[in-house]
Design a protein around this motif. Structure first.
Motif, PDB file in Angstrom:
ATOM      1  N   PHE A   1       1.272   4.266  -2.943  1.00 40.53           N
ATOM      2  CA  PHE A   1       1.103   5.714  -2.790  1.00 40.53           C
ATOM      3  C   PHE A   1       1.942   6.463  -3.811  1.00 40.53           C
ATOM      4  O   PHE A   1       1.671   7.610  -4.134  1.00 40.53           O
ATOM      5  CB  PHE A   1       1.497   6.162  -1.378  1.00 40.53           C
ATOM      6  CG  PHE A   1       0.364   6.124  -0.395  1.00 40.53           C
ATOM      7  CD1 PHE A   1      -0.819   6.801  -0.657  1.00 40.53           C
ATOM      8  CD2 PHE A   1       0.481   5.436   0.800  1.00 40.53           C
ATOM      9  CE1 PHE A   1      -1.864   6.781   0.259  1.00 40.53           C
ATOM     10  CE2 PHE A   1      -0.561   5.408   1.715  1.00 40.53           C
ATOM     11  CZ  PHE A   1      -1.728   6.068   1.442  1.00 40.53           C
TER      12      PHE A   1
ATOM     13  N   ASP B   1       0.851  -1.208   0.000  1.00 42.57           N
ATOM     14  CA  ASP B   1       0.000   0.000   0.000  1.00 42.57           C
ATOM     15  C   ASP B   1       0.874   1.241   0.000  1.00 42.57           C
ATOM     16  O   ASP B   1       0.576   2.236  -0.667  1.00 42.57           O
ATOM     17  CB  ASP B   1      -0.903   0.033   1.243  1.00 42.57           C
ATOM     18  CG  ASP B   1      -2.076  -0.932   1.124  1.00 42.57           C
ATOM     19  OD1 ASP B   1      -2.255  -1.517   0.038  1.00 42.57           O
ATOM     20  OD2 ASP B   1      -2.802  -1.111   2.126  1.00 42.57           O
ATOM     21  N   HIS B   2       1.953   1.168   0.783  1.00 44.74           N
ATOM     22  CA  HIS B   2       2.844   2.328   0.841  1.00 44.74           C
ATOM     23  C   HIS B   2       3.485   2.579  -0.521  1.00 44.74           C
ATOM     24  O   HIS B   2       3.537   3.724  -0.996  1.00 44.74           O
ATOM     25  CB  HIS B   2       3.921   2.114   1.905  1.00 44.74           C
ATOM     26  CG  HIS B   2       4.771   3.324   2.116  1.00 44.74           C
ATOM     27  ND1 HIS B   2       4.270   4.497   2.622  1.00 44.74           N
ATOM     28  CD2 HIS B   2       6.080   3.558   1.855  1.00 44.74           C
ATOM     29  CE1 HIS B   2       5.235   5.401   2.675  1.00 44.74           C
ATOM     30  NE2 HIS B   2       6.346   4.859   2.213  1.00 44.74           N
TER      31      HIS B   2
ATOM     32  N   ASP C   1       6.358   6.357   7.769  1.00 44.78           N
ATOM     33  CA  ASP C   1       5.956   7.223   6.647  1.00 44.78           C
ATOM     34  C   ASP C   1       4.560   6.849   6.164  1.00 44.78           C
ATOM     35  O   ASP C   1       3.749   7.705   5.818  1.00 44.78           O
ATOM     36  CB  ASP C   1       6.934   7.068   5.466  1.00 44.78           C
ATOM     37  CG  ASP C   1       8.240   7.809   5.716  1.00 44.78           C
ATOM     38  OD1 ASP C   1       8.334   8.531   6.726  1.00 44.78           O
ATOM     39  OD2 ASP C   1       9.167   7.646   4.902  1.00 44.78           O
ATOM     40  N   HIS C   2       4.304   5.530   6.137  1.00 48.47           N
ATOM     41  CA  HIS C   2       2.980   5.088   5.697  1.00 48.47           C
ATOM     42  C   HIS C   2       1.903   5.576   6.669  1.00 48.47           C
ATOM     43  O   HIS C   2       0.862   6.070   6.254  1.00 48.47           O
ATOM     44  CB  HIS C   2       2.952   3.563   5.586  1.00 48.47           C
ATOM     45  CG  HIS C   2       1.679   3.047   4.997  1.00 48.47           C
ATOM     46  ND1 HIS C   2       1.314   3.308   3.688  1.00 48.47           N
ATOM     47  CD2 HIS C   2       0.662   2.329   5.526  1.00 48.47           C
ATOM     48  CE1 HIS C   2       0.140   2.756   3.445  1.00 48.47           C
ATOM     49  NE2 HIS C   2      -0.277   2.158   4.547  1.00 48.47           N
TER      50      HIS C   2
END
Lengths: 214, 214
Positions: A210, A206-207, B206-207
């Motif tokens: 982004f 998911d990160h 960060d996520h």
């Protein structure tokens, strides 16, 4: 009579090592050791366990391996080649985020088939060996470096292809992805369920998503 | 003569266990075992190693612990309490993302002080024991659950305080954060450097920061 392959680090002091039957025996010993190290752990496995599992005699074992340490190094070599070949095969064609999720699915499925047990062959050996045998640590470190490099190359490819934006940092994301996988293995082994590994990899992916170019 | 504390799971079959000197001996044995298990690994440590390190006799050791398994369970108990008390103390006051980064800094600094070595006391024991001793697995699983719960509670608090947006899922993010830490320990131990742990935790944080309410 076949020769010991070039680059083989074993000194060929005995005929048994040179014959194809000798090589077959050696590989049977290494395979049995690899399985026992994986399922029970390196330090929980004795040379007698390995002799029994491989159906070899004491003299056959010592003919091929000076001591347990030498056998451990052979197992690290075999497991590293296995893991890296599998990863290379799965990662080299990845050109989309969906492809990366397929890589994740394959790992989670394999882990689910054994109810989360046993962890990563390389990660588990590293935890037992890294602080106690520098040669093992260096060999495993080289494997982890190669593994991380494959992930970095995959993420770099995605950036070049325009799937990921320019500000995505493949090196950092690749390290984080490998750590998510290794941590996922640890939690899955402890929970006897692959679910925490799935969640950990999903968060890392998911990160990375982004940074997808919309 | 002091009594064995209530809730102590050891049956008090001997006077040695009841006296304060007996309790002191027991705790010396457990502390020595915990150190050796952490530095060398559980299976690489013998009861003789522990006797030598703790300066106790065979009869003293067996007076307190029926076998190595019983001692392993006592070490899991002590290490779990230590890790969970430390985490509770560091996490309970976290009310900002900066606070969460301070939690990360403390872990990375401690890991850097030992050049990435030894890994997580709980994670490393889990890898050696989870597939071979169900009682150890369950005890460690309870500790990991409690640890994950603390992270989930911290992230829930950040959401309630409006630091994180409503669509942040504390349970998933907490699992991913614990996996990043555990994977970070594995890679750091192998690299003999805390750097991969720092990168792994930073990616997870960060996520989480993507869910910050601006």
């Amino acid at each position: 009579m076949s020769n010991v392959p070039e680059g083989d680090t074993m000194p060929a002091t005995s005929d048994a090592r040179r014959t194809s039957r000798g090589l077959e025996t050696r590989s049977r010993i290494v395979d049995s050791a690899a399985k026992l190290f994986y399922v029970r752990g390196v330090n929980a496995t004795t040379l007698d366990d390995i002799r029994l599992a491989s159906g070899t005699s004491k003299s056959q074992l010592y003919n091929h391996f000076e001591d347990k340490r030498a056998l451990i190094h052979a197992v690290i070599d075999v497991q590293s080649k296995f893991v890296l070949a599998r990863e290379e095969q799965r990662l080299r064609g990845v050109k989309t985020l969906t492809g990366l999720r397929r890589w994740r699915d394959a790992l989670v499925q394999a882990n689910a088939l054994q109810d989360g047990s046993y962890g990563c062959a390389l990660g588990a050996m590293s935890i037992e060996l890294s602080d106690n045998d520098e040669q093992s640590r260096q060999a495993l470190n080289a494997s982890f470096d190669a593994w991380q490099r494959m992930l970095v190359e995959t993420l770099t490819r995605l950036r070049v292809l325009g799937v990921l934006a320019e500000d995505a940092d493949p090196r950092r994301l690749g390290t984080g992805l490998l750590a998510a996988l290794q941590g996922g293995y640890v939690l899955a082994q402890n929970a006897h369920s692959s679910e925490p590994m799935a969640v950990a990899l999903d968060m890392a992916l998911d990160h990375i998503a982004f940074f997808a170019r919309s």
